[in-house]
Design an enzyme around this catalytic site. Sequence first.
Site, short mmCIF file in Angstrom:
data_model
loop_
_atom_site.label_atom_id
_atom_site.label_comp_id
_atom_site.label_asym_id
_atom_site.label_seq_id
_atom_site.Cartn_x
_atom_site.Cartn_y
_atom_site.Cartn_z
N GLU A 194 0.84 -1.19 0.00
CA GLU A 194 0.00 0.00 0.00
C GLU A 194 0.88 1.24 0.00
O GLU A 194 1.84 1.34 0.78
CB GLU A 194 -0.87 -0.03 1.26
N LEU A 213 1.46 4.71 1.15
CA LEU A 213 0.93 5.52 2.25
C LEU A 213 0.97 7.01 1.96
O LEU A 213 0.48 7.81 2.76
CB LEU A 213 1.74 5.24 3.53
N ASP A 241 14.93 -2.31 13.34
CA ASP A 241 15.73 -1.45 12.47
C ASP A 241 15.11 -0.06 12.47
O ASP A 241 14.89 0.56 11.44
CB ASP A 241 15.78 -2.02 11.05
#
Length: 268
Positions: free
Chosen positions: A72, A74, A175
Amino acid sequence: MKLQSGVAEFGQLRDGIHRAVRPDGGRIFVKVRHDMPADFFLAEARGLAVLSSAPLRVPDVISVWEHGIALEDLGRGRASARDWENAGRGLADLHCSAGERFGLDSRGWCGDSTQDNTPDEDGFHFFAERRLLAQGRRAFDRGLLEHDDMRQLESICARLCEMLPKQPPVRVHGDLWMGNVHACANGELALIDGGAVHYGWAEVDLAMLTLFGEPPASFFCAYETAAKIDKAWRERAALLNLYHLLNHLNLFGASYLGGVRTVLRRYS
């Protein structure tokens, strides 16, 4: 999670970042790399699935295949002060999800480095063996660290339990530098690039958020209030970030050696 076929739609794309629009109007963000093993993007998809039940937004995975992942899109916006506060509370909530052991049931990727997630009941042993020593030995074998560096690293690993508090294994991004906290089109903050997700110490996420820039103070204030912790975690951040400095040394070379040695001297 199994590979979902993306070859029909995206298999002809060249390496790089691509954007597309779906028939329903939804926007897609596609990453393609043919130089990485088949589990590279699968690890990212798995990690995003692990994160998906937390209040912090993550992109939906549309498709993942051997050489790429479709997500998706964003969008990109600007986070407000309230968005940062919400993100701080959301990260605290993410860290409330405890696991039975440290690690995960499959290996991950921290950048382009493989990340050994073999489960372990001992967090100190896990961080020493699967994180610090794994990166240190890799750097030594490549001639990036010397014998004295390894001696200091091994000394630190032997005394982790004296320098760090005992903490439970919780769901972490793994991370979490500033580049992986993404401001969506509406300003809401989302976590992206989930390849390093595992169950580890909550402080590893907090520490990395101070390594390459950091969020506004309101983010940490909201986190500390929601998680009911004090600010002493900052005193330990440099030691926890040694893993990422070693990883950057392996990925990008000797420009990170000075930072690694500063931490080694401080704690050995």
